[in-house]
Design a protein around this motif. Sequence first.
Motif, PDB file in Angstrom:
ATOM      1  N   ARG A  66       0.832  -1.199   0.000  1.00  0.00           N
ATOM      2  CA  ARG A  66       0.000   0.000   0.000  1.00  0.00           C
ATOM      3  C   ARG A  66       0.875   1.261   0.000  1.00  0.00           C
ATOM      4  O   ARG A  66       0.573   2.252  -0.675  1.00  0.00           O
ATOM      5  CB  ARG A  66      -0.924  -0.001   1.223  1.00  0.00           C
ATOM      6  CG  ARG A  66      -1.831   1.213   1.284  1.00  0.00           C
ATOM      7  CD  ARG A  66      -2.641   1.244   2.570  1.00  0.00           C
ATOM      8  NE  ARG A  66      -3.588   0.149   2.634  1.00  0.00           N
ATOM      9  CZ  ARG A  66      -4.763   0.137   2.027  1.00  0.00           C
ATOM     10  NH1 ARG A  66      -5.117   1.166   1.272  1.00  0.00           N
ATOM     11  NH2 ARG A  66      -5.582  -0.884   2.156  1.00  0.00           N
ATOM     12  N   ARG A  67       1.949   1.230   0.744  1.00  0.00           N
ATOM     13  CA  ARG A  67       2.802   2.414   0.871  1.00  0.00           C
ATOM     14  C   ARG A  67       3.414   2.821  -0.463  1.00  0.00           C
ATOM     15  O   ARG A  67       3.457   4.012  -0.807  1.00  0.00           O
ATOM     16  CB  ARG A  67       3.905   2.113   1.899  1.00  0.00           C
ATOM     17  CG  ARG A  67       4.696   3.306   2.373  1.00  0.00           C
ATOM     18  CD  ARG A  67       5.601   2.843   3.495  1.00  0.00           C
ATOM     19  NE  ARG A  67       6.460   3.887   3.991  1.00  0.00           N
ATOM     20  CZ  ARG A  67       7.410   3.678   4.900  1.00  0.00           C
ATOM     21  NH1 ARG A  67       7.583   2.466   5.405  1.00  0.00           N
ATOM     22  NH2 ARG A  67       8.159   4.664   5.311  1.00  0.00           N
ATOM     23  N   THR A  68       3.897   1.836  -1.225  1.00  0.00           N
ATOM     24  CA  THR A  68       4.483   2.154  -2.522  1.00  0.00           C
ATOM     25  C   THR A  68       3.411   2.658  -3.481  1.00  0.00           C
ATOM     26  O   THR A  68       3.652   3.584  -4.274  1.00  0.00           O
ATOM     27  CB  THR A  68       5.199   0.932  -3.119  1.00  0.00           C
ATOM     28  OG1 THR A  68       4.325  -0.214  -3.072  1.00  0.00           O
ATOM     29  CG2 THR A  68       6.465   0.608  -2.354  1.00  0.00           C
ATOM     30  N   ALA A  69       2.222   2.073  -3.414  1.00  0.00           N
ATOM     31  CA  ALA A  69       1.123   2.523  -4.266  1.00  0.00           C
ATOM     32  C   ALA A  69       0.695   3.943  -3.921  1.00  0.00           C
ATOM     33  O   ALA A  69       0.408   4.759  -4.809  1.00  0.00           O
ATOM     34  CB  ALA A  69      -0.059   1.567  -4.148  1.00  0.00           C
ATOM     35  N   GLU A  70       0.655   4.257  -2.634  1.00  0.00           N
ATOM     36  CA  GLU A  70       0.263   5.605  -2.219  1.00  0.00           C
ATOM     37  C   GLU A  70       1.272   6.635  -2.710  1.00  0.00           C
ATOM     38  O   GLU A  70       0.902   7.763  -3.059  1.00  0.00           O
ATOM     39  CB  GLU A  70       0.131   5.670  -0.693  1.00  0.00           C
ATOM     40  CG  GLU A  70      -1.020   4.860  -0.113  1.00  0.00           C
ATOM     41  CD  GLU A  70      -2.380   5.523  -0.351  1.00  0.00           C
ATOM     42  OE1 GLU A  70      -2.419   6.634  -0.909  1.00  0.00           O
ATOM     43  OE2 GLU A  70      -3.404   4.902   0.014  1.00  0.00           O
ATOM     44  N   ARG A  71       2.562   6.261  -2.754  1.00  0.00           N
ATOM     45  CA  ARG A  71       3.561   7.187  -3.291  1.00  0.00           C
ATOM     46  C   ARG A  71       3.288   7.483  -4.759  1.00  0.00           C
ATOM     47  O   ARG A  71       3.440   8.614  -5.225  1.00  0.00           O
ATOM     48  CB  ARG A  71       4.968   6.631  -3.112  1.00  0.00           C
ATOM     49  CG  ARG A  71       5.544   6.819  -1.728  1.00  0.00           C
ATOM     50  CD  ARG A  71       7.060   6.777  -1.731  1.00  0.00           C
ATOM     51  NE  ARG A  71       7.576   5.480  -2.125  1.00  0.00           N
ATOM     52  CZ  ARG A  71       7.982   4.537  -1.261  1.00  0.00           C
ATOM     53  NH1 ARG A  71       7.914   4.764   0.034  1.00  0.00           N
ATOM     54  NH2 ARG A  71       8.456   3.388  -1.692  1.00  0.00           N
ATOM     55  N   CYS A  72       2.935   6.444  -5.510  1.00  0.00           N
ATOM     56  CA  CYS A  72       2.583   6.646  -6.912  1.00  0.00           C
ATOM     57  C   CYS A  72       1.374   7.573  -7.033  1.00  0.00           C
ATOM     58  O   CYS A  72       1.355   8.481  -7.874  1.00  0.00           O
ATOM     59  CB  CYS A  72       2.305   5.304  -7.587  1.00  0.00           C
ATOM     60  SG  CYS A  72       1.815   5.424  -9.324  1.00  0.00           S
TER      61      CYS A  72
END
Length: 605
Positions: free
Chosen positions: A79-85
């Motif tokens: 989720r964290r990497t997706a939220e950065r995107c």
Amino acid sequence: MPLIDLGDSIPPNTAHAVSVSLPTWKSNVGYEEGEKWVVDTMITGYPRFFIHKSIQAFCADIVAKYGHPGQQAMLFPTRRTAERCLDFIREKAPKPAQADLSVLHLVLDSSKKTPDSLHLVSPTISAVLFLGDAYPFAKQYWQHSGDGVSSRRAEFCHGLFRDDILVPERRSPSSPHLAQQKLRRGPKRYQRGSSIDGINGSDGNQDTSSLDPAKSESADSFESLRFLEERFGRNLDMSLVNNAKSAIRRRIAGVLTTDLDLSSKSLPTMESNARGLTNFREDDIYLVPCGMNAIFTTHQALLKTREPRKSINFGFPYVDTLKILQKFGPGAIFYGHGSSADLDDLESRLKNGERYLALFCEFPGNPLLTCPDLERIRKLADAYDFVVVVDETIGTFVNVNVLPFADVVVSSLTKIFSGDCNVMGGSIVLNSSGKFYQTIKSAMGDVFEDNYWAEDVIFMERNSRDFKSRIDRVNANAEIICEVLNAHPLVNKVYYPKYNDTRPNYEACRLPSGGYGGLLSCTLKTKAQAIAFYDALETAKGPSLGTNFTLTSPYVILAHYQELDWAASFGVDPNLLRISVGLEDDLRTVFGKALKAAEACESSG
């Protein structure tokens, strides 16, 4: 290596290959211009630029099941990497492109009984959902950050998704418990006659991701946790992944140079004086999914260590390093020559009160193979309080030791550390004796996520076991090719650390047993000769470097096609050829033949 057809994977018949064949100069230009005769033949590509077909298939199924009309998806491991995107799209995209943005986080359905081994690898997926206008911005984030899912993770998780085992995090479980799977000798995809990476040997172009889900073998996803590596003659339990990671880290530290039994309950103690440092620990080495993610994660950590400031990109860089510094955070100043004069200018700025977050450089640089003066850079960093980050991918720690001059050393393990061109990986090494060690270590605790997919770890550990001996071989082969090129009147210049003006900077870091590396570049007198040479060269030809086989590309065309004049302003010839040297025995003959073709062509300029 035999001629590889346009668009085929390099190596051939390899499901998770890191390179793709572009065998003529014209095909490289066609690729950059998006011409269908090139693009439509490509079954794969370099993973940060070409989204693997297994990932594309998974995206399509997620959108079909949970998306809205017109939406697309980009997949990330957490989720964290997706939220950065998502944050990147919101910051960079125009308002209309920000419509209908969301993140869908997929996790194991806790109501269903699954093997304990499945939980060891944390098979999560986070999909960023967006409309078509946002795609270019999502793709930019994917390319620059290296945060995207690996094709092996996508392939594995897609099977769970099809079986309704990987579900949205807030979904109410409704399906009955699965019966426990009966283990057999291995999953079907490892039983049938296949290539080293699982593509059916009878049809190297088969796209397994497009098979009918009803006929898929997704139930075998569980078993592939335990039965991965039959091509090596034995099975490897995925419970050994932590030991595999430890083995990789110890190879990076330089303390593990022999084979290792991963089934041992405990690994030999790692000495603390590795790579010229004291108090150096294994947990000072971080493994990430790819080399660019090592740079991205390091930059993210540094932005948390102090007041955000611009960084310095010193020397002509690999394209995405500069993009990371420019697009994430306060920006960067760029010294594209990486010269003594550039350092003079930087020192003048510093004396006049300018302050910077960090200096990023490569050792040697790509594609000119020049080396920055790390001794002087270290002195400036100590005096003016900035972090030094060195990318040692091309130099490699077998040839050079840059860690004493750096606060952080990053590397792409995808390259010669692996060599097999079938798995991605990256590393971050902290200098335990550096002045910024404690603050960077603390920031890494906040920023770093262990997103390196278990199957990729297994491949990387196996591939890297003979890393040191392969480096020694490519060092020797590179010097042979340099001799052939330097002796020929049509070759305008050879770029190699041994022959560049910055050789003293290389020697300051070269180890007593180290060579000059396996990467070199050259230019010929005319463009027509460069084209004839490239087209006639009987090596693999495509993007990437550090492969066990020689791999050639018109690098500037591939990396800087939209900015050729800009690259030329820093001395990077648009017609430069980059040669990643392999382990072959007959390279003198191979390059001699290609030079004969250059002689025969019309020198039209």
